[in-house]
Scaffold this active site. Structure first.
Site, PDB file in Angstrom:
ATOM      1  N   LYS A 110     -10.154  -0.821  10.770  1.00  0.00           N
ATOM      2  CA  LYS A 110     -10.414  -1.995   9.809  1.00  0.00           C
ATOM      3  C   LYS A 110     -10.961  -3.015  10.495  1.00  0.00           C
ATOM      4  O   LYS A 110     -11.132  -4.144  10.190  1.00  0.00           O
ATOM      5  CB  LYS A 110      -9.337  -2.154   8.903  1.00  0.00           C
ATOM      6  CG  LYS A 110      -8.863  -1.250   8.031  1.00  0.00           C
ATOM      7  CD  LYS A 110      -8.125  -1.624   6.874  1.00  0.00           C
ATOM      8  CE  LYS A 110      -7.091  -0.247   6.125  1.00  0.00           C
ATOM      9  NZ  LYS A 110      -7.899   0.038   5.260  1.00  0.00           N
ATOM     10  N   ASP A 150       3.460  -4.408   8.101  1.00  0.00           N
ATOM     11  CA  ASP A 150       2.087  -3.549   7.739  1.00  0.00           C
ATOM     12  C   ASP A 150       1.018  -4.592   8.008  1.00  0.00           C
ATOM     13  O   ASP A 150       0.630  -5.371   7.000  1.00  0.00           O
ATOM     14  CB  ASP A 150       2.140  -3.092   6.648  1.00  0.00           C
ATOM     15  CG  ASP A 150       0.605  -2.209   6.318  1.00  0.00           C
ATOM     16  OD1 ASP A 150      -0.286  -2.422   6.901  1.00  0.00           O
ATOM     17  OD2 ASP A 150       0.508  -1.826   5.080  1.00  0.00           O
ATOM     18  N   GLN A 194      -4.372  -5.068   7.003  1.00  0.00           N
ATOM     19  CA  GLN A 194      -5.353  -6.023   6.426  1.00  0.00           C
ATOM     20  C   GLN A 194      -5.434  -7.404   6.729  1.00  0.00           C
ATOM     21  O   GLN A 194      -6.229  -8.101   6.493  1.00  0.00           O
ATOM     22  CB  GLN A 194      -4.948  -6.085   4.834  1.00  0.00           C
ATOM     23  CG  GLN A 194      -5.348  -4.809   4.104  1.00  0.00           C
ATOM     24  CD  GLN A 194      -6.795  -4.200   4.140  1.00  0.00           C
ATOM     25  OE1 GLN A 194      -7.633  -5.239   4.142  1.00  0.00           O
ATOM     26  NE2 GLN A 194      -6.960  -3.102   3.668  1.00  0.00           N
ATOM     27  N   HIS A 216       0.747  -1.308   0.012  1.00  0.00           N
ATOM     28  CA  HIS A 216      -0.114  -0.013   0.069  1.00  0.00           C
ATOM     29  C   HIS A 216       0.909   1.370   0.001  1.00  0.00           C
ATOM     30  O   HIS A 216       2.052   1.265   0.523  1.00  0.00           O
ATOM     31  CB  HIS A 216      -0.745   0.055   1.494  1.00  0.00           C
ATOM     32  CG  HIS A 216      -1.771   0.983   1.366  1.00  0.00           C
ATOM     33  ND1 HIS A 216      -1.941   2.220   1.612  1.00  0.00           N
ATOM     34  CD2 HIS A 216      -3.313   0.936   1.344  1.00  0.00           C
ATOM     35  CE1 HIS A 216      -2.688   3.138   1.786  1.00  0.00           C
ATOM     36  NE2 HIS A 216      -3.778   2.158   1.454  1.00  0.00           N
ATOM     37  N   CYS A 230      -5.026   2.555  -3.763  1.00  0.00           N
ATOM     38  CA  CYS A 230      -3.704   3.083  -2.996  1.00  0.00           C
ATOM     39  C   CYS A 230      -2.424   2.117  -3.146  1.00  0.00           C
ATOM     40  O   CYS A 230      -1.761   1.918  -2.396  1.00  0.00           O
ATOM     41  CB  CYS A 230      -3.830   3.492  -1.579  1.00  0.00           C
ATOM     42  SG  CYS A 230      -4.876   4.739  -1.230  1.00  0.00           S
TER      43      CYS A 230
END
Lengths: 415, 146
Positions: free
Chosen positions: A235, A209, A212, A133, A373
């Protein structure tokens, strides 16, 4: 169309009970029941998270760690108990390894600034991957520019998996490896534990990261073994504007603060400022206390549910969507990795994703369209954008059927 | 050109055409149909300099002066966006800067597409309309200098 056995899918997973936690699912869009399939952009909030935020503002609100009065102490307790809840959720060793940020993006900016200052010299390298991302790309690009370092990229296969044997991409100058746990555009879950182990063998600092990943699985940061793990609250059923940077104590102790001011100081003179201990050293300014309290409650909501059963349910939704969407003439699923979270990205020959998204919205179906993104990733795949349906534990097989039927209708109109 | 509709009349005509349409599907089919009426853009004008900002799809919008009026040509890689820009071109094409700047553009709201007009919408309809008005301002100012 496939027939489904109501809300119970024959697996014991009670999706109806999960749906009942989310008041927004009662909404209608353009007169039709909302089918919310944009969970990778932001998740919906359970009633108990909404309640705790409201209660916070109604009866606890005060600034933290400053006042001697009762409310300030209550607010501080609420914040610090949320920190402990997050620590337990990700299995960090210490609560002070949990730093509250505005979200994944600000956490990655903090990491890139801090680790960049600490580790990067001219000629050094930061290694990321093609599927990052922009939030896990641009801050590193900026850090590289500041320190005269270079940004290197692990390529991916056409299926959307990282090229195997990560060791091939590590060089003597690699100082930092920053990689996504799960791709927001493709759904690919990367084998971060193996990747981190390989990088650590070479003394490389690792950043993962997890934006997600955290909504879909139980994440154990000690098991992964990374130096830094970041994610957003919004999220994973928590409010927007709150996120987490987890860092190993040894790393965070050495990492210079990104922002100055507020609670992050120990002692300030015009000549020199000494910093507070962790976590406060890295939390300048009044924190988003209501968001933190909401995040703590979201984590408690997740802990009260069987995350494995939820993940299995999402896997069934993804499998069903992949099969049924794939049967549409000219439709191609983008991202066919073996290990995926509930993300179905696709393109349809002769149909622009913007048109499709607009016509799906008219039918009550919320999806994301565009580059998500991840422009360099789409450039690698030769695409300008995709339509992305992303699933949450409250989605049903019937909703997947609505998506498929609505897509068929839209395609018919657009061709 | 004297027997041609005014901008206001052209807007009213579009509104009338959409007035009888009750459901979303027919409304969007009408927009998609409008895309087919859009004259093909000269490939030389389909360049980045003519891209309209703020659209999730790509929209090219070019203008040139013809006998005191503004001639528009446009295209988009998305059909609905192309239909929307086609409606704009149909109503606003070959008009004087004064007429464009002096007539409130209301037909988009009136045909139930107000949601598409918000500046935050990614289709950029608001940006397209702004772009046409900027062309009108620029060309109008040049006329005055003469």
């Amino acid at each position: 169309m496939t027939a489904h056995t109501g809300t119970l899918t024959g697996t014991g997973y009670d999706v109806k009970a999960v749906r009942a936690c989310f008041p927004i699912l009662e909404e209608r869009v353009h007169g039709k029941p909302l089918v919310y399939l944009d969970n990778a952009a932001t998740g919906q909030k359970p009633q108990q998270v909404i309640d705790v935020v409201e209660t916070y503002y109604r009866s606890i609100n005060a600034n933290v760690h400053r006042g001697v009065h009762t409310l300030s102490n209550l607010a501080t307790d609420a914040q610090e108990s949320a920190r402990e809840a997050v620590r337990r959720h990700i299995n960090a060793r210490h609560a002070h390894e949990v730093i509250f940020t505005q979200g994944t993006t600000s956490a990655l900016n903090m990491a890139a600034y801090g680790l960049g200052s600490l580790l990067l010299k001219p000629g050094d390298e930061v290694l990321i991957s093609t599927m990052e991302h922009h939030a896990n790309l641009v801050p590193w690009q900026m850090a590289c520019e500041r320190h005269g370092a270079g940004l290197k990229v692990i390529p991916i296969t056409d299926e959307g998996e990282l090229e195997p044997e990560i060791g091939r991409f590590l060089t003597e100058r690699t100082r930092i490896l920053a990689i996504t746990h799960a791709s927001n555009t493709l759904g690919t879950v990367n084998p971060v534990k193996e990747i981190v182990a390989e990088a650590r063998k070479h003394g490389i600092t690792t950043v993962v990261d997890g934006a997600q990943a955290v909504p879909h699985m139980a994440v154990d940061v000690q098991d992964i073994g990374c130096d830094i793990y970041v994610f957003s609250g919004h999220k994973m059923f928590a409010p927007t504007g709150i996120g987490v940077l987890y860092g190993r104590e040894e790393v965070l102790d050495r990492m210079p603060p990104w922002q100055g001011g507020g609670e992050m100081i120990d002692r300030v003179t015009f000549a020199k400022t000494t910093y507070a201990k962790l976590p406060f050293k890295l939390e300048a300014g009044t924190p988003h206390i209501a968001g933190i309290v909401g995040l703590g409650e979201a984590v408690r909501w997740m802990a009260a549910h069987d995350l494995r059963a939820m993940a299995a349910h999402e896997a069934r939704l993804l499998e069903h969507a992949t099969r049924e969407l794939g049967a549409i003439d000219g439709l191609r699923i983008v991202g066919t990795a073996r290990n995926k979270v509930g993300v179905a990205s696709f393109v349809i020959e002769g149909v622009h994703h913007y048109d499709l998204g607009t016509l799906l919205d008219q039918q009550g179906v919320a999806v994301r369209t565009g580059h998500h993104c991840t422009q360099p990733l789409l450039a690698r795949l030769g695409l300008e954008g995709t339509t992305r349906a992303s699933f949450a534990p409250f989605n049903t097989m019937e909703e997947v059927d609505v998506l498929v039927a609505a897509t068929r209708k839209a395609v018919k109109m657009l061709r | 050109m004297s027997n041609r509709m005014t901008l206001q009349e052209a807007q009213d005509q579009v509104v009338e055409e959409f007035a009888l349409i009750a459901d979303w599907q027919d409304r969007y089919e009408q927009i998609i149909e409008s895309a087919k009426d859009l004259p093909r853009i000269d490939p030389e004008k389909k360049v980045d300099a003519n891209l309209v900002n703020g659209c999730q799809s790509r929209v090219w919008l070019a203008a040139e002066r013809r006998d005191g009026t503004i001639h528009l040509s446009a295209d988009s890689d998305a059909l609905i966006t192309k239909g929307l820009v086609a409606l704009l071109v149909r109503v606003l094409n070959d008009r004087t800067p004064e007429e464009i700047l002096g007539t409130p553009i209301t037909f988009i709201e009136r045909i139930g597409l107000r949601e598409h007009l918000s500046p935050t919408r990614s289709n950029g309809l608001a940006s397209m309309l702004d772009q046409i008005k900027r062309y009108a301002l620029a060309f109008g100012a040049k006329e005055e200098q003469r």
